[in-house]
Design a protein around this motif. Structure first.
Motif, PDB file in Angstrom:
ATOM      1  N   GLY A 181      40.650  40.790  28.525  1.00  0.00           N
ATOM      2  CA  GLY A 181      40.952  39.664  27.645  1.00  0.00           C
ATOM      3  C   GLY A 181      41.046  38.331  28.352  1.00  0.00           C
ATOM      4  O   GLY A 181      41.320  37.311  27.723  1.00  0.00           O
ATOM      5  N   LEU A 182      40.827  38.321  29.653  1.00  0.00           N
ATOM      6  CA  LEU A 182      40.841  37.095  30.441  1.00  0.00           C
ATOM      7  C   LEU A 182      39.588  37.061  31.304  1.00  0.00           C
ATOM      8  O   LEU A 182      38.995  38.099  31.599  1.00  0.00           O
ATOM      9  CB  LEU A 182      42.067  37.037  31.363  1.00  0.00           C
ATOM     10  CG  LEU A 182      43.447  37.027  30.727  1.00  0.00           C
ATOM     11  CD1 LEU A 182      44.522  37.151  31.805  1.00  0.00           C
ATOM     12  CD2 LEU A 182      43.655  35.762  29.910  1.00  0.00           C
ATOM     13  N   ARG A 204      37.713  35.512  25.751  1.00  0.00           N
ATOM     14  CA  ARG A 204      36.512  35.243  26.531  1.00  0.00           C
ATOM     15  C   ARG A 204      35.383  34.695  25.653  1.00  0.00           C
ATOM     16  O   ARG A 204      34.229  35.065  25.816  1.00  0.00           O
ATOM     17  CB  ARG A 204      36.089  36.477  27.309  1.00  0.00           C
ATOM     18  CG  ARG A 204      37.167  36.928  28.299  1.00  0.00           C
ATOM     19  CD  ARG A 204      36.782  38.114  29.106  1.00  0.00           C
ATOM     20  NE  ARG A 204      35.807  37.728  30.130  1.00  0.00           N
ATOM     21  CZ  ARG A 204      35.313  38.540  31.027  1.00  0.00           C
ATOM     22  NH1 ARG A 204      35.719  39.781  31.064  1.00  0.00           N
ATOM     23  NH2 ARG A 204      34.429  38.123  31.902  1.00  0.00           N
ATOM     24  N   GLY A 205      35.740  33.847  24.684  1.00  0.00           N
ATOM     25  CA  GLY A 205      34.755  33.161  23.870  1.00  0.00           C
ATOM     26  C   GLY A 205      34.175  33.943  22.710  1.00  0.00           C
ATOM     27  O   GLY A 205      33.176  33.532  22.114  1.00  0.00           O
ATOM     28  N   ASP A 261      46.061  32.189  39.936  1.00  0.00           N
ATOM     29  CA  ASP A 261      45.892  32.954  38.692  1.00  0.00           C
ATOM     30  C   ASP A 261      46.751  34.217  38.740  1.00  0.00           C
ATOM     31  O   ASP A 261      47.375  34.598  37.748  1.00  0.00           O
ATOM     32  CB  ASP A 261      44.428  33.339  38.478  1.00  0.00           C
ATOM     33  CG  ASP A 261      43.519  32.152  38.213  1.00  0.00           C
ATOM     34  OD1 ASP A 261      44.010  31.103  37.742  1.00  0.00           O
ATOM     35  OD2 ASP A 261      42.306  32.283  38.477  1.00  0.00           O
ATOM     36  N   ALA A 262      46.773  34.869  39.892  1.00  0.00           N
ATOM     37  CA  ALA A 262      47.600  36.070  40.054  1.00  0.00           C
ATOM     38  C   ALA A 262      49.087  35.721  39.967  1.00  0.00           C
ATOM     39  O   ALA A 262      49.874  36.466  39.374  1.00  0.00           O
ATOM     40  CB  ALA A 262      47.282  36.760  41.376  1.00  0.00           C
ATOM     41  N   LEU A 263      49.480  34.597  40.524  1.00  0.00           N
ATOM     42  CA  LEU A 263      50.881  34.170  40.428  1.00  0.00           C
ATOM     43  C   LEU A 263      51.260  33.885  38.971  1.00  0.00           C
ATOM     44  O   LEU A 263      52.382  34.197  38.553  1.00  0.00           O
ATOM     45  CB  LEU A 263      51.127  32.935  41.299  1.00  0.00           C
ATOM     46  CG  LEU A 263      51.126  33.207  42.802  1.00  0.00           C
ATOM     47  CD1 LEU A 263      51.062  31.898  43.584  1.00  0.00           C
ATOM     48  CD2 LEU A 263      52.348  34.028  43.208  1.00  0.00           C
ATOM     49  N   ASP A 280      37.747  40.941  39.923  1.00  0.00           N
ATOM     50  CA  ASP A 280      36.572  41.806  39.787  1.00  0.00           C
ATOM     51  C   ASP A 280      36.108  41.808  38.322  1.00  0.00           C
ATOM     52  O   ASP A 280      36.870  42.184  37.422  1.00  0.00           O
ATOM     53  CB  ASP A 280      36.944  43.222  40.235  1.00  0.00           C
ATOM     54  CG  ASP A 280      35.774  44.181  40.240  1.00  0.00           C
ATOM     55  OD1 ASP A 280      34.977  44.179  39.279  1.00  0.00           O
ATOM     56  OD2 ASP A 280      35.676  44.965  41.204  1.00  0.00           O
ATOM     57  N   GLU A 281      34.880  41.413  38.091  1.00  0.00           N
ATOM     58  CA  GLU A 281      34.321  41.339  36.731  1.00  0.00           C
ATOM     59  C   GLU A 281      34.419  42.676  35.996  1.00  0.00           C
ATOM     60  O   GLU A 281      34.737  42.714  34.809  1.00  0.00           O
ATOM     61  CB  GLU A 281      32.859  40.876  36.796  1.00  0.00           C
ATOM     62  CG  GLU A 281      32.135  40.919  35.452  1.00  0.00           C
ATOM     63  CD  GLU A 281      32.685  39.981  34.398  1.00  0.00           C
ATOM     64  OE1 GLU A 281      32.749  40.384  33.210  1.00  0.00           O
ATOM     65  OE2 GLU A 281      33.070  38.850  34.734  1.00  0.00           O
ATOM     66  N   GLU A 282      34.155  43.781  36.689  1.00  0.00           N
ATOM     67  CA  GLU A 282      34.214  45.088  36.021  1.00  0.00           C
ATOM     68  C   GLU A 282      35.625  45.438  35.579  1.00  0.00           C
ATOM     69  O   GLU A 282      35.824  45.987  34.498  1.00  0.00           O
ATOM     70  CB  GLU A 282      33.659  46.179  36.929  1.00  0.00           C
ATOM     71  CG  GLU A 282      32.151  46.160  37.043  1.00  0.00           C
ATOM     72  CD  GLU A 282      31.650  47.345  37.829  1.00  0.00           C
ATOM     73  OE1 GLU A 282      31.635  48.460  37.253  1.00  0.00           O
ATOM     74  OE2 GLU A 282      31.304  47.156  39.012  1.00  0.00           O
ATOM     75  N   VAL A 283      36.614  45.146  36.395  1.00  0.00           N
ATOM     76  CA  VAL A 283      38.010  45.419  36.038  1.00  0.00           C
ATOM     77  C   VAL A 283      38.412  44.546  34.844  1.00  0.00           C
ATOM     78  O   VAL A 283      39.131  44.984  33.945  1.00  0.00           O
ATOM     79  CB  VAL A 283      38.944  45.179  37.244  1.00  0.00           C
ATOM     80  CG1 VAL A 283      40.412  45.269  36.834  1.00  0.00           C
ATOM     81  CG2 VAL A 283      38.639  46.177  38.366  1.00  0.00           C
TER      82      VAL A 283
END
Length: 186
Positions: A43-44, A167-168, A52-54, A35-38
């Motif tokens: 930082g990722l 994030r750039g 990704d979760a693993l 979720d973009e908002e979370v």
């Protein structure tokens, strides 16, 4: 002082169980960390796959095995689904300090769940692993997290300019701290 635990500590509050995150939790973690908002201040980039979760779960295991941190999955009592996580990382043993980190699924924002989880985690840090100082590094625009740590008694000490590159972009972070002596009074 290091986070040297033989058995993973399960923390319980009135509404929550903070427990070890396992591989079977990957789908739950992916659900909220995609979720973009979370992820705005995490930082990722938002997670794209369950892999990704693993990888995130693997990081939890790495910090625990290296005794530099510990991360709990936040669950509601009576329910097994991980709805967020919180924990300590960047532990500096010789100085009795660690950073906290936390995130929560958007559907549980504003219900006091993060506050309840963090309070239990802070108590564990001061009482069980003998921390003297707990730090929180929070982006300037992340007002909800600032309010959350301030509610727990954290003091804003200053601004760390261009402290992280995520994030750039370079991010300025507020340094917050809570000392053991202040927590006892608080």
């Amino acid at each position: 002082m290091s986070i040297d635990i033989e058995t993973f500590p399960v923390l319980e509050t009135d509404r929550l169980v903070l427990r070890k995150v396992i591989k079977e939790d990957a789908h739950s973690i992916f659900k909220y960390l995609s979720d973009e908002e979370v992820m705005r201040y995490y930082g990722l980039e938002p997670f794209q796959t369950v892999d990704d979760a693993l990888s995130e779960i693997s990081w939890y295991e790495t910090i625990q095995n290296s005794k530099t941190g510990i991360r709990w999955g936040i669950t509601l009592k009576g329910e097994g689904e991980v709805i967020g996580s919180c924990g300590f990382h960047n532990t500096v043993s010789q100085h009795y300090r660690a950073e906290i980190g936390f995130e929560l699924s958007k559907e549980y924002w504003g219900k006091g769940i993060a506050s309840e989880a963090i309070k239990a985690m802070i108590s564990f840090g001061f009482e069980q692993i003998n921390l003297n100082r707990i730090e929180a590094l929070i982006e300037q625009q992340n007002f909800p997290s600032q309010k959350l740590v301030e509610k727990q008694g954290f003091i804003r000490e200053g601004l760390l300019r261009s402290y992280e590159f995520t994030r750039g972009k370079f991010d300025d972070l507020y340094m917050y701290s809570l000392l053991k002596k202040d927590f006892i009074i608080f």
